[in-house]
Design a protein around this motif. Structure first.
Motif, mmCIF file in Angstrom:
data_model
loop_
_atom_site.group_PDB
_atom_site.id
_atom_site.type_symbol
_atom_site.label_atom_id
_atom_site.label_comp_id
_atom_site.label_asym_id
_atom_site.label_seq_id
_atom_site.Cartn_x
_atom_site.Cartn_y
_atom_site.Cartn_z
ATOM 1 N N GLY A 1 1.254 -8.468 -7.408
ATOM 2 C CA GLY A 1 2.453 -8.204 -8.209
ATOM 3 C C GLY A 1 2.729 -6.738 -8.463
ATOM 4 O O GLY A 1 3.797 -6.378 -8.952
ATOM 5 N N GLU A 2 1.753 -5.862 -8.147
ATOM 6 C CA GLU A 2 1.991 -4.413 -8.303
ATOM 7 C C GLU A 2 2.564 -3.816 -7.015
ATOM 8 O O GLU A 2 2.851 -2.621 -6.948
ATOM 9 C CB GLU A 2 0.695 -3.694 -8.680
ATOM 10 C CG GLU A 2 0.171 -4.046 -10.062
ATOM 11 C CD GLU A 2 0.808 -3.209 -11.162
ATOM 12 O OE1 GLU A 2 1.504 -2.246 -10.850
ATOM 13 O OE2 GLU A 2 0.616 -3.558 -12.329
ATOM 14 N N LEU A 3 2.632 -4.619 -5.991
ATOM 15 C CA LEU A 3 3.275 -4.346 -4.700
ATOM 16 C C LEU A 3 2.430 -3.581 -3.684
ATOM 17 O O LEU A 3 2.447 -3.923 -2.506
ATOM 18 C CB LEU A 3 4.643 -3.682 -4.878
ATOM 19 C CG LEU A 3 5.682 -4.620 -5.530
ATOM 20 C CD1 LEU A 3 6.968 -3.855 -5.864
ATOM 21 C CD2 LEU A 3 6.001 -5.823 -4.644
ATOM 22 N N ALA B 1 9.739 -1.075 -9.815
ATOM 23 C CA ALA B 1 9.572 -2.216 -8.909
ATOM 24 C C ALA B 1 10.494 -2.085 -7.690
ATOM 25 O O ALA B 1 10.079 -2.280 -6.550
ATOM 26 C CB ALA B 1 9.852 -3.518 -9.659
ATOM 27 N N ARG C 1 9.219 0.989 -5.555
ATOM 28 C CA ARG C 1 8.001 0.682 -4.784
ATOM 29 C C ARG C 1 8.347 -0.213 -3.597
ATOM 30 O O ARG C 1 7.768 -0.066 -2.523
ATOM 31 C CB ARG C 1 6.964 -0.016 -5.663
ATOM 32 C CG ARG C 1 6.308 0.902 -6.672
ATOM 33 C CD ARG C 1 5.153 0.182 -7.349
ATOM 34 N NE ARG C 1 4.699 0.872 -8.548
ATOM 35 C CZ ARG C 1 3.712 0.428 -9.326
ATOM 36 N NH1 ARG C 1 3.085 -0.705 -9.033
ATOM 37 N NH2 ARG C 1 3.351 1.100 -10.396
ATOM 38 N N THR C 2 9.275 -1.153 -3.799
ATOM 39 C CA THR C 2 9.673 -2.023 -2.686
ATOM 40 C C THR C 2 10.361 -1.208 -1.595
ATOM 41 O O THR C 2 10.092 -1.387 -0.402
ATOM 42 C CB THR C 2 10.612 -3.141 -3.186
ATOM 43 O OG1 THR C 2 9.969 -3.844 -4.260
ATOM 44 C CG2 THR C 2 10.938 -4.130 -2.080
ATOM 45 N N VAL D 1 7.597 -7.251 -13.852
ATOM 46 C CA VAL D 1 8.932 -7.261 -13.248
ATOM 47 C C VAL D 1 8.925 -8.139 -11.997
ATOM 48 O O VAL D 1 9.845 -8.919 -11.759
ATOM 49 C CB VAL D 1 9.380 -5.826 -12.873
ATOM 50 C CG1 VAL D 1 10.769 -5.852 -12.256
ATOM 51 C CG2 VAL D 1 9.369 -4.924 -14.104
ATOM 52 N N VAL D 2 7.860 -7.993 -11.199
ATOM 53 C CA VAL D 2 7.772 -8.705 -9.917
ATOM 54 C C VAL D 2 7.305 -10.144 -10.125
ATOM 55 O O VAL D 2 7.853 -11.082 -9.525
ATOM 56 C CB VAL D 2 6.789 -7.964 -8.970
ATOM 57 C CG1 VAL D 2 6.489 -8.798 -7.733
ATOM 58 C CG2 VAL D 2 7.360 -6.595 -8.592
ATOM 59 N N VAL E 1 4.940 -2.925 -13.484
ATOM 60 C CA VAL E 1 5.636 -3.517 -12.340
ATOM 61 C C VAL E 1 5.288 -5.002 -12.170
ATOM 62 O O VAL E 1 6.134 -5.806 -11.812
ATOM 63 C CB VAL E 1 5.321 -2.711 -11.056
ATOM 64 C CG1 VAL E 1 5.798 -3.441 -9.811
ATOM 65 C CG2 VAL E 1 5.971 -1.336 -11.147
ATOM 66 N N ARG E 2 4.053 -5.354 -12.498
ATOM 67 C CA ARG E 2 3.643 -6.752 -12.307
ATOM 68 C C ARG E 2 4.517 -7.719 -13.106
ATOM 69 O O ARG E 2 4.857 -8.801 -12.642
ATOM 70 C CB ARG E 2 2.171 -6.920 -12.689
ATOM 71 C CG ARG E 2 1.649 -8.336 -12.434
ATOM 72 C CD ARG E 2 0.159 -8.453 -12.683
ATOM 73 N NE ARG E 2 -0.614 -7.819 -11.641
ATOM 74 C CZ ARG E 2 -1.614 -6.969 -11.861
ATOM 75 N NH1 ARG E 2 -1.970 -6.682 -13.095
ATOM 76 N NH2 ARG E 2 -2.265 -6.436 -10.861
ATOM 77 N N ILE F 1 17.629 -4.669 -7.086
ATOM 78 C CA ILE F 1 16.856 -5.645 -7.854
ATOM 79 C C ILE F 1 17.860 -6.512 -8.616
ATOM 80 O O ILE F 1 18.875 -6.011 -9.114
ATOM 81 C CB ILE F 1 15.856 -4.922 -8.793
ATOM 82 C CG1 ILE F 1 15.019 -5.930 -9.600
ATOM 83 C CG2 ILE F 1 16.548 -3.955 -9.754
ATOM 84 C CD1 ILE F 1 13.785 -5.299 -10.247
#
Ligand SMILES: [Zn+2]
Length: 294
Positions: A138-140, A42, A45-46, A110-111, A107-108, A90
């Motif tokens: 949410g997967e970014l 997460a 990806r951000t 986590v986000v 990831v979803r 994070i």
């Protein structure tokens, strides 16, 4: 492979695209923050999405992305500048989850799926530009794509991807951004859509030693691309003692007096790189005197 970004024009200027490799930068962030697999993905990806959005910036102009969702990771923040330097963190680094139904890092979870993605561009002018969209996926990757469409009126696609080794180190990280220019034809758009639907996960391509140009060729077709520019990327945090001193001064006299009264050194930790800065009671007193004597 060293981290770098490659930019192209394609389809006679109808399309702008960028692909990047950020395995080392995300790997450095993973070590500094001791993130666990799902949190690493997460945060990584951000960072990748942030560097992609920053790909149009010059030099020290910078861009900050804040992902504020209701997932297990808490708030995620990343920053990148026009010189290819990025950093990120994070709130809850120790999130590790079973793989999702597609066999990928979840990831979803986590986000989260409720919340916002905020982009702040500091272009050295008085008022920074800020845009905000709700989280839609949410997967970014889709969330960054949605931000581009809604906040910057640019249709396109963003892909962000991180692979993590069993020992938590980062195996591969990277991404791409495709931006359609106003004159893009239906034919061009459908060819790109077709290619995006066929491309394997970017991080697995990087793991197989494909470079940023190989990924752009997969996305756009070699015959359609004009390569423009390459730029090295790195994890870099520009925090310093001076900067945190200024931060302490900005707290004001009363707050500093309280800290001095506690008669213990104040320890400040940089969110972005976990570097610790300790200020002794004497130093705090000197900082307070700077305010008093202004
Ligand atoms: Zn730092």
């Amino acid at each position: 492979m060293s981290d770098y970004m490659s930019k192209v024009l394609a389809f006679d200027g109808q399309v702008k695209a960028t692909a990047l490799i950020a395995t080392r930068a995300v790997g450095t962030a993973q070590v500094k923050h001791d993130t666990w697999s799902a949190a690493t993905a997460a945060m990584g990806r951000t960072m990748i999405g942030t560097q992609l959005l920053a790909s149009s910036l010059k030099g020290s102009d910078r861009l900050v992305v804040q992902v504020n969702g209701d997932g297990l990771g808490g708030k995620i923040v990343a920053e990148a500048n026009g010189a290819g330097q990025m950093r990120g963190y994070i709130t809850n680094p120790h999130v590790s989850l079973p793989l999702n139904e597609n066999g990928k890092l979840d990831v979803r979870q986590v986000v989260g799926t409720n919340g916002s993605l905020t982009v702040i561009k500091d272009l050295g002018m008085k008022e920074p530009f800020a845009g905000q969209v709700p989280l839609v996926d949410g997967e970014l990757g889709v969330d960054f794509t949605y931000y581009l469409a809604v906040s910057e009126q640019i249709n396109g696609a963003v892909g962000v991807s991180v692979l993590v080794n069993p020992d938590e180190s980062v195996r591969a990280a990277g991404g791409f951004m495709i931006q359609l220019m106003p004159g893009a034809t239906e034919e061009t758009i459908s060819e790109i859509e077709h290619r995006i639907n066929q491309i394997p996960l970017v991080s697995s391509l990087i793991d197989q030693q494909e470079n940023a140009e190989d990924i752009l060729i997969r996305l756009l077709g070699e015959e359609n691309i004009k390569f423009l520019e390459k730029m090295p990327l790195e994890f870099h945090c520009d925090c310093s003692r001076e900067r945190f001193s200024a931060g302490l001064i900005s707290l004001g006299e009363e707050e500093l007096e309280e800290m001095i009264h506690e008669d213990q050194p104040a320890e400040i930790v940089c969110h972005f790189c976990n570097e610790k800065y300790s200020f002794s009671v004497e130093e705090l007193t000197a900082l307070k005197a700077e305010i008093t004597n202004k």
